[in-house]
Each structure stands twice: as structure tokens, then as C-alpha cells.
Design a protein around this motif. Structure first.
Motif, PDB file in Angstrom:
ATOM      1  N   TRP A   1      10.713  85.081 -84.821  1.00 56.68           N
ATOM      2  CA  TRP A   1      10.374  83.653 -84.714  1.00 56.68           C
ATOM      3  C   TRP A   1       8.862  83.474 -84.567  1.00 56.68           C
ATOM      4  N   VAL A   2       8.236  84.294 -83.733  1.00 50.16           N
ATOM      5  CA  VAL A   2       6.786  84.190 -83.529  1.00 50.16           C
ATOM      6  C   VAL A   2       6.033  84.512 -84.819  1.00 50.16           C
ATOM      7  N   LEU A   3       6.467  85.557 -85.532  1.00 51.31           N
ATOM      8  CA  LEU A   3       5.799  85.914 -86.779  1.00 51.31           C
ATOM      9  C   LEU A   3       5.855  84.775 -87.790  1.00 51.31           C
ATOM     10  N   GLU A   4       6.968  84.060 -87.829  1.00 55.61           N
ATOM     11  CA  GLU A   4       7.184  83.033 -88.847  1.00 55.61           C
ATOM     12  C   GLU A   4       6.689  81.648 -88.453  1.00 55.61           C
ATOM     13  N   ASN A   5       6.498  81.387 -87.142  1.00 57.97           N
ATOM     14  CA  ASN A   5       6.266  80.005 -86.721  1.00 57.97           C
ATOM     15  C   ASN A   5       5.028  79.756 -85.871  1.00 57.97           C
ATOM     16  N   LEU A   6       4.391  80.793 -85.370  1.00 63.02           N
ATOM     17  CA  LEU A   6       3.240  80.590 -84.491  1.00 63.02           C
ATOM     18  C   LEU A   6       1.974  81.065 -85.200  1.00 63.02           C
ATOM     19  N   PHE A   7       0.966  80.153 -85.296  1.00 67.76           N
ATOM     20  CA  PHE A   7      -0.244  80.489 -86.049  1.00 67.76           C
ATOM     21  C   PHE A   7      -1.481  79.966 -85.333  1.00 67.76           C
ATOM     22  N   GLY A   8      -2.585  80.735 -85.460  1.00 68.55           N
ATOM     23  CA  GLY A   8      -3.871  80.303 -84.931  1.00 68.55           C
ATOM     24  C   GLY A   8      -3.928  80.368 -83.414  1.00 68.55           C
ATOM     25  N   GLY A   9      -5.121  80.087 -82.895  1.00 69.05           N
ATOM     26  CA  GLY A   9      -5.294  80.024 -81.457  1.00 69.05           C
ATOM     27  C   GLY A   9      -5.625  81.369 -80.821  1.00 69.05           C
ATOM     28  N   GLN A  10      -5.637  81.341 -79.483  1.00 69.55           N
ATOM     29  CA  GLN A  10      -6.061  82.483 -78.694  1.00 69.55           C
ATOM     30  C   GLN A  10      -5.062  82.760 -77.571  1.00 69.55           C
ATOM     31  N   VAL A  11      -4.751  84.023 -77.360  1.00 68.82           N
ATOM     32  CA  VAL A  11      -3.971  84.415 -76.188  1.00 68.82           C
ATOM     33  C   VAL A  11      -4.958  84.688 -75.065  1.00 68.82           C
ATOM     34  N   LEU A  12      -4.996  83.801 -74.070  1.00 68.64           N
ATOM     35  CA  LEU A  12      -5.939  83.969 -72.966  1.00 68.64           C
ATOM     36  C   LEU A  12      -5.513  85.120 -72.058  1.00 68.64           C
ATOM     37  N   ASN A  13      -4.226  85.139 -71.743  1.00 64.15           N
ATOM     38  CA  ASN A  13      -3.648  86.225 -70.956  1.00 64.15           C
ATOM     39  C   ASN A  13      -2.189  86.383 -71.358  1.00 64.15           C
ATOM     40  N   GLY A  14      -1.689  87.590 -71.299  1.00 65.28           N
ATOM     41  CA  GLY A  14      -0.289  87.816 -71.641  1.00 65.28           C
ATOM     42  C   GLY A  14       0.167  89.189 -71.209  1.00 65.28           C
ATOM     43  N   ASN A  15       1.484  89.333 -71.086  1.00 63.33           N
ATOM     44  CA  ASN A  15       2.035  90.644 -70.754  1.00 63.33           C
ATOM     45  C   ASN A  15       3.431  90.786 -71.341  1.00 63.33           C
ATOM     46  N   VAL A  16       3.789  92.011 -71.656  1.00 56.41           N
ATOM     47  CA  VAL A  16       5.113  92.342 -72.169  1.00 56.41           C
ATOM     48  C   VAL A  16       5.632  93.549 -71.394  1.00 56.41           C
ATOM     49  N   LYS A  17       6.904  93.479 -70.986  1.00 53.61           N
ATOM     50  CA  LYS A  17       7.545  94.603 -70.313  1.00 53.61           C
ATOM     51  C   LYS A  17       8.843  94.945 -71.044  1.00 53.61           C
ATOM     52  N   TYR A  18       9.036  96.227 -71.276  1.00 55.26           N
ATOM     53  CA  TYR A  18      10.215  96.710 -71.987  1.00 55.26           C
ATOM     54  C   TYR A  18      10.688  97.969 -71.279  1.00 55.26           C
ATOM     55  N   ARG A  19      11.929  97.957 -70.804  1.00 52.31           N
ATOM     56  CA  ARG A  19      12.431  99.111 -70.057  1.00 52.31           C
ATOM     57  C   ARG A  19      13.909  99.324 -70.359  1.00 52.31           C
ATOM     58  N   VAL A  20      14.223 100.469 -70.971  1.00 54.50           N
ATOM     59  CA  VAL A  20      15.618 100.817 -71.251  1.00 54.50           C
ATOM     60  C   VAL A  20      15.838 102.276 -70.875  1.00 54.50           C
ATOM     61  N   GLU A  21      17.041 102.576 -70.403  1.00 56.60           N
ATOM     62  CA  GLU A  21      17.396 103.929 -70.024  1.00 56.60           C
ATOM     63  C   GLU A  21      17.724 104.763 -71.266  1.00 56.60           C
ATOM     64  N   PRO A  22      17.709 106.083 -71.145  1.00 55.51           N
ATOM     65  CA  PRO A  22      18.088 106.930 -72.294  1.00 55.51           C
ATOM     66  C   PRO A  22      19.473 106.571 -72.820  1.00 55.51           C
ATOM     67  N   GLY A  23      19.597 106.456 -74.137  1.00 57.11           N
ATOM     68  CA  GLY A  23      20.856 106.100 -74.768  1.00 57.11           C
ATOM     69  C   GLY A  23      21.108 104.605 -74.883  1.00 57.11           C
ATOM     70  N   ARG A  24      20.234 103.779 -74.303  1.00 57.19           N
ATOM     71  CA  ARG A  24      20.452 102.325 -74.306  1.00 57.19           C
ATOM     72  C   ARG A  24      20.026 101.697 -75.633  1.00 57.19           C
ATOM     73  N   ALA A  25      18.884 102.119 -76.171  1.00 52.98           N
ATOM     74  CA  ALA A  25      18.368 101.498 -77.391  1.00 52.98           C
ATOM     75  C   ALA A  25      19.317 101.742 -78.555  1.00 52.98           C
ATOM     76  N   GLY A  26      19.604 100.676 -79.295  1.00 60.13           N
ATOM     77  CA  GLY A  26      20.420 100.803 -80.495  1.00 60.13           C
ATOM     78  C   GLY A  26      21.905 100.970 -80.254  1.00 60.13           C
TER      79      GLY A  26
END
Length: 373
Positions: free
Chosen positions: A323-348
Motif C-alpha cells: 500500500w505504501v509503495l503504491e499510494n504514498l509519495f513525496g515528503g520527508q520522514v522526520l523520525n520512524g522505527n520498524v520492529k520485526y520479531r519472529v521465532e525460528p520456524g514462524r516465517a512463512g
């Protein structure tokens, strides 16, 4: 037979340090000692040529290799202190071709030239997996020379992996990899002269070093290797992104703990060709037969939205990313963070990630949302 592994299957026991880690300072002299032993045998009065045909060698459990089939092999003296080895073999279903030569200096005591070309093909209709990477064609070029005086003995290797495939859960991406490295006696590390990964429009070009991590006095630490890699010019351009390619400088440093099988990048720093920076950390936990566990934390400060979109990992929150790739354009990210945490075997595993497994927050200024349709 003396060159084959002992019953415990540990090929490299003699190359380990007190912590059980491979010691680069032991690798170089061990290689040249083995070459001298082989040259002495071929140069002896009773042996000038060795030929093998249709020979099978079965290795003990835990050796890492189960079966070596030598279709044909030849070791022969070529004059002027030079010996050449050529052969074709099959290693656990992968075809292997070798063309190598070793030459002693005029004093007969020092190896002044080692060159080897090794080509490894994939098994018929399948691929081999190494650390979660599916390998196809592998080409190796090895060179070396024994030191004298103030000149250290050294080995250099160039490796080309064509058509490698990385997998995270159900997502995959193909890549070609170039790896050039040098091991010099006394350096206690592998100097990575170049690690180049090319995938689609993206290009990651790094150099650095890998070696055993010294223990900290007074602390109980798990044996680990440490690495430190820098890039003075890489390009990130995901195939599904409409934004211009992101050119960046980067440093990635951390450790690999051999007992817990954890790869940790406690330093991830990236600066683009425009203003702004990304800081983060990553930990991968490996368990046999499972997708690796991933713990990723990234912070963004004062960076164009177009560049932050390029940095969004393809395996994290795919719907929101699309959605972000297709719909959000221009501007500046002043601050941001991303957290991703999965246990072994969880992904997919087919179960959508929860808010505790993946989350993010961004402070954006001056952007445009396209919501038509």
C-alpha cells in the motif's frame, strides 16, 4: 589415507584455537605443509605420476561430505619443480572439475606458486542449500605463495556463485554473488577484499574482515566469530518499487556465536546520497529444519519518503508495504522505527503476523496520499 578425517569426522580439528574456532593463522601454514608433503611424494624417485579412475571414497558420519566419486584424476610432475593436478569427480551429487598447479622455488624449500580452478555444478534437477541459500553453479579460483623474510605466506580465493536463491519464509529472490578474500599468516583474520551481491536492479558492494573474536578477560563468553563490513557505494532498487534507486554508504558489524547459532549485527548504519540516516540491529537464530528466527529493529531520521520506501524489507508486513509503495509519495520522514520479531520456524508458516511480531511508527511531513480507486 592419512589425509582423510578421523572417525569423529572433524576435518579441521588441527586448525581450531582453544575456543574451538577456526584460526586463520593455522590455515595458511597447514595448507602449505600439505602441499609440501604432496610434492615430496611426487618428486620421489619411486613416484612421478598418480592416476585414479572410478574410485569411491565414503566418509564417516559428521564429516560434512558423504561420498566422493572420482571419475578420473591425475597428478603428474611437470618439470621445473611444478606439479599439476587435474580431475573430474562427484561430491554428494554435485559434479566437480579441478585444474591446479603447484610450483616450488629454485631453492626447493618454498612454494612460490599455487593456482587452482574449481568448478562445481548443481545436482541434476536440484540445488544444494548452504546456510539457507540455494546454490547453483559455483566457480572458485585459488592462488597462493609461501612467504619469506618479512613477506607473509598468503592464500587468496575468488568465488562466483551464479543463480543463488535467498529465501525468507515463502519469499525468495535470486542473486549472483562475487566473493574475494585473502588470508595472510599472522593477520588472524580473513580480509574480505570484495563481497558483491547483485539482484535485479540492486547491487550491494562490501569489503571488510572476518575472524575469531578474542575473549574479554574476566567474562564468560560464548565462542564467536566477529565481522565488520563497509560499503562505499551500493544501490537498493526493489523490482516492485516505483521509486528511483537508492544509493547509499553502509557499515554492518557483529558476531556469529557458534554454540547458540546466532548471527548478530549489533551495528547497522546507512547513509544515503541525500540527507538522512538509518540505524539498526539484527539477530538471526538458526535451528535445523526451520526458517531462521529474525529480530530486526530499524530507526530512521530525516530521510526522504522515497528512500524509506526502498528500505522496507520485502518480507515484513507485505500488505502494508504494498500500500505504501503504491499510494504514498513525496515528503520527508522526520523520525520512524520498524520492529520485526519472529521465532525460528514462524516465517512463512501461513499464519498472519501479529502486532507484537511486526510494528512501526513514522512521523511524516509534506507527503501526498493517492487514494483514488
Amino acid at each position: 589415507a592419512a589425509g582423510l578425517p578421523a572417525g569423529d569426522g572433524d576435518w579441521v580439528a588441527a586448525l581450531r584455537n582453544a575456543d574451538g574456532l577456526i584460526d586463520p593463522d593455522k590455515v595458511v601454514p597447514a595448507v602449505f605443509a600439505s602441499l609440501h608433503h604432496a610434492l615430496n611424494a611426487v618428486h620421489s624417485d619411486s613416484l612421478r605420476r598418480i592416476g585414479l579412475q572410478n574410485v569411491e571414497i565414503a566418509f564417516p558420519q559428521g564429516a560434512g561430505v558423504r561420498l566422493l566419486r572420482i571419475a578420473e584424476g591425475r597428478i603428474a610432475e611437470g618439470g621445473s619443480g611444478k606439479v599439476r593436478l587435474t580431475g573430474k569427480a562427484d561430491v554428494d551429487g554435485r559434479a566437480l572439475a579441478v585444474d591446479a598447479s603447484v610450483k616450488r622455488g629454485t631453492d626447493g624449500k618454498r612454494i612460490d606458486s599455487l593456482e587452482a580452478e574449481i568448478a562445481i555444478a548443481p545436482p541434476q534437477g536440484d540445488t544444494t542449500t548452504l546456510a539457507g541459500i540455494k546454490l547453483h553453479d559455483v566457480a572458485l579460483h585459488l592462488t597462493g605463495e609461501e612467504g619469506q623474510g618479512d613477506s607473509a605466506s598468503r592464500l587468496s580465493v575468488s568465488m562466483l556463485l551464479n543463480g543463488a536463491v535467498f529465501a525468507v519464509g515463502s519469499e525468495t529472490f535470486p542473486a549472483d554473488i562475487v566473493f574475494n578474500a585473502t588470508v595472510a599468516e599472522g593477520a588472524n583474520k580473513i580480509a574480505v577484499d570484495r563481497l558483491l551481491l547483485k539482484s535485479g536492479r540492486s547491487r550491494f558492494d562490501f569489503e571488510g574482515s572476518i575472524g575469531p573474536k578474542p575473549r574479554t578477560p574476566g567474562l564468560s563468553e560464548e565462542p564467536s566469530y566477529r565481522y565488520d563490513m563497509v560499503s562505499n557505494g551500493s544501490i537498493l532498487a526493489p523490482q516492485d518499487s516505483p521509486e528511483p534507486a537508492l544509493k547509499f554508504l553502509a557499515r554492518i558489524a557483529g558476531t556469529y556465536a557458534t554454540e547458540s547459532r546466532q548471527l548478530i549485527a549489533d551495528t547497522i548504519a546507512l547513509r544515503s546520497d541525500a540527507a538522512g540516516e538509518v540505524l539498526g540491529s539484527l539477530a538471526l537464530a538458526f535451528e535445523p529444519g526451520k526458517e531462521p528466527g529474525v529480530s530486526l529493529a530499524i530507526g530512521v531520521h530525516d530521510m526522504p519518503v522515497s528512500q524509506v520506501k526502498q528500505l522496507w524489507p520485502w518480507f515484513s508486513a507485505r500488505g502494508a508495504r504494498r500500500w505504501v509503495l503504491e499510494n504514498l509519495f513525496g515528503g520527508q520522514v522526520l523520525n520512524g522505527n520498524v520492529k520485526y520479531r519472529v521465532e525460528p520456524g514462524r516465517a512463512g508458516n501461513g499464519v498472519p503476523l501479529t502486532g507484537e511480531e511486526v510494528s512501526g511508527r513514522f512521523e511524516i511531513d509534506g507527503s501526498r496520499f493517492d487514494t483514488a480507486g
